[in-house]
Design a protein around this motif. Sequence first.
Motif, PDB file in Angstrom:
ATOM      1  N   GLU A  54      34.427  46.352  32.695  1.00  0.00           N
ATOM      2  CA  GLU A  54      35.879  46.189  32.615  1.00  0.00           C
ATOM      3  C   GLU A  54      36.261  44.714  32.603  1.00  0.00           C
ATOM      4  N   PRO A  55      37.298  44.386  31.798  1.00  0.00           N
ATOM      5  CA  PRO A  55      37.817  43.017  31.817  1.00  0.00           C
ATOM      6  C   PRO A  55      38.697  42.841  33.054  1.00  0.00           C
ATOM      7  N   ALA A  56      38.147  42.168  34.082  1.00  0.00           N
ATOM      8  CA  ALA A  56      38.786  42.194  35.404  1.00  0.00           C
ATOM      9  C   ALA A  56      40.080  41.392  35.481  1.00  0.00           C
ATOM     10  N   GLN A  57      40.291  40.497  34.511  1.00  0.00           N
ATOM     11  CA  GLN A  57      41.523  39.698  34.587  1.00  0.00           C
ATOM     12  C   GLN A  57      42.744  40.553  34.258  1.00  0.00           C
ATOM     13  N   LYS A  58      42.552  41.580  33.392  1.00  0.00           N
ATOM     14  CA  LYS A  58      43.693  42.377  32.946  1.00  0.00           C
ATOM     15  C   LYS A  58      44.252  43.180  34.112  1.00  0.00           C
ATOM     16  N   GLY A  59      45.499  42.878  34.471  1.00  0.00           N
ATOM     17  CA  GLY A  59      46.140  43.543  35.599  1.00  0.00           C
ATOM     18  C   GLY A  59      45.934  42.846  36.927  1.00  0.00           C
ATOM     19  N   TYR A  63      48.434  39.790  35.846  1.00  0.00           N
ATOM     20  CA  TYR A  63      48.086  39.055  34.618  1.00  0.00           C
ATOM     21  C   TYR A  63      47.925  40.079  33.483  1.00  0.00           C
ATOM     22  N   PRO A  64      48.621  39.861  32.331  1.00  0.00           N
ATOM     23  CA  PRO A  64      48.683  40.948  31.333  1.00  0.00           C
ATOM     24  C   PRO A  64      47.532  41.036  30.334  1.00  0.00           C
ATOM     25  N   PHE A  65      46.571  40.145  30.351  1.00  0.00           N
ATOM     26  CA  PHE A  65      45.577  40.090  29.274  1.00  0.00           C
ATOM     27  C   PHE A  65      44.150  40.083  29.822  1.00  0.00           C
ATOM     28  N   ALA A  66      43.192  40.386  28.927  1.00  0.00           N
ATOM     29  CA  ALA A  66      41.778  40.338  29.303  1.00  0.00           C
ATOM     30  C   ALA A  66      41.270  38.905  29.385  1.00  0.00           C
ATOM     31  N   ALA A  67      41.831  38.037  28.538  1.00  0.00           N
ATOM     32  CA  ALA A  67      41.378  36.642  28.464  1.00  0.00           C
ATOM     33  C   ALA A  67      42.534  35.692  28.762  1.00  0.00           C
ATOM     34  N   CYS A  68      42.197  34.520  29.269  1.00  0.00           N
ATOM     35  CA  CYS A  68      43.133  33.402  29.288  1.00  0.00           C
ATOM     36  C   CYS A  68      42.752  32.511  28.110  1.00  0.00           C
TER      37      CYS A  68
END
Length: 248
Positions: A54-59, A63-68
């Motif tokens: 899972e892309p942990a940044q999303k949520g 934070y709305p995205f998988a990447a910064c």
Amino acid sequence: MITTKSRYEISLMREAGKVVAACHDALSRMIRPGVSTLEIDRFVEEFITRHKMEPAQKGYKGYPFAACTSVNDVICHGFPSEYRLQEGDIITVDMVAVYKGLHADSAWSYAVGEISETARKLMEVTHRALFVGIEQAVIGNHISDIGHAIQTYVEAQGFSVVRDFIGHGIGRRMHESPEVLHYGPPHRGPKIKRGMTFTIEPMVNVGSYEVKMDDDGWTARTADGSLSCQFEHTLAITDNGPEILTQL
Ligand code: MF3
Ligand code: CO
């Protein structure tokens, strides 16, 4: 409290780290003029998901995205958008994968086509700064020795180190103890022990280290509009020195 991780936990972080590294490797070939930062975000999300992580940044904290995706004067946490990369830009892509509850975090910076001499030097110095820090991540040193070495190196090159964002312990949570500053005096605070896992992620500016925030509450820019760059790895401390978990 600083947790140390078992060999099994570190093996899961290594799995997550290899997927993050493979995604960065693919990005290094994908990033060129005309690609939008939203396309990069979609690629990162699909890549991590396709590898059953899972892309942990999303949520994370909303934070709305998988990447910064942080372009030019953006230091970190830039929102992906319709913006299309232009020749001469530099971009940092930051991502975190979580696998069976264990996290791996890596940010990497990329040149878009031909870049200026200053941008080239900034990228070289920031990349070197990460490894100057990693060299200090050995059992018996203090965590603060990492930041001291990074600051000393970066300032000798005529650039500045951002204070407002720091490295961090990582494992079952994205952000754990200890704090890993990229500046400051040596020989302070906790000592480095076997089984610790943390990130080193220096952000380096051409001008001053001061930050200004956009109205979106996330995007952090250099206050003076100068270029900023970042490289980040997740490490595990072993008897043989630091193991970089976010590499192929
Ligand atoms: N990966 C970032 C770090 O290095 C965290 C970004 S905050 C998030 O700590 F909300 F985008 F996840
Ligand atoms: Co991090």
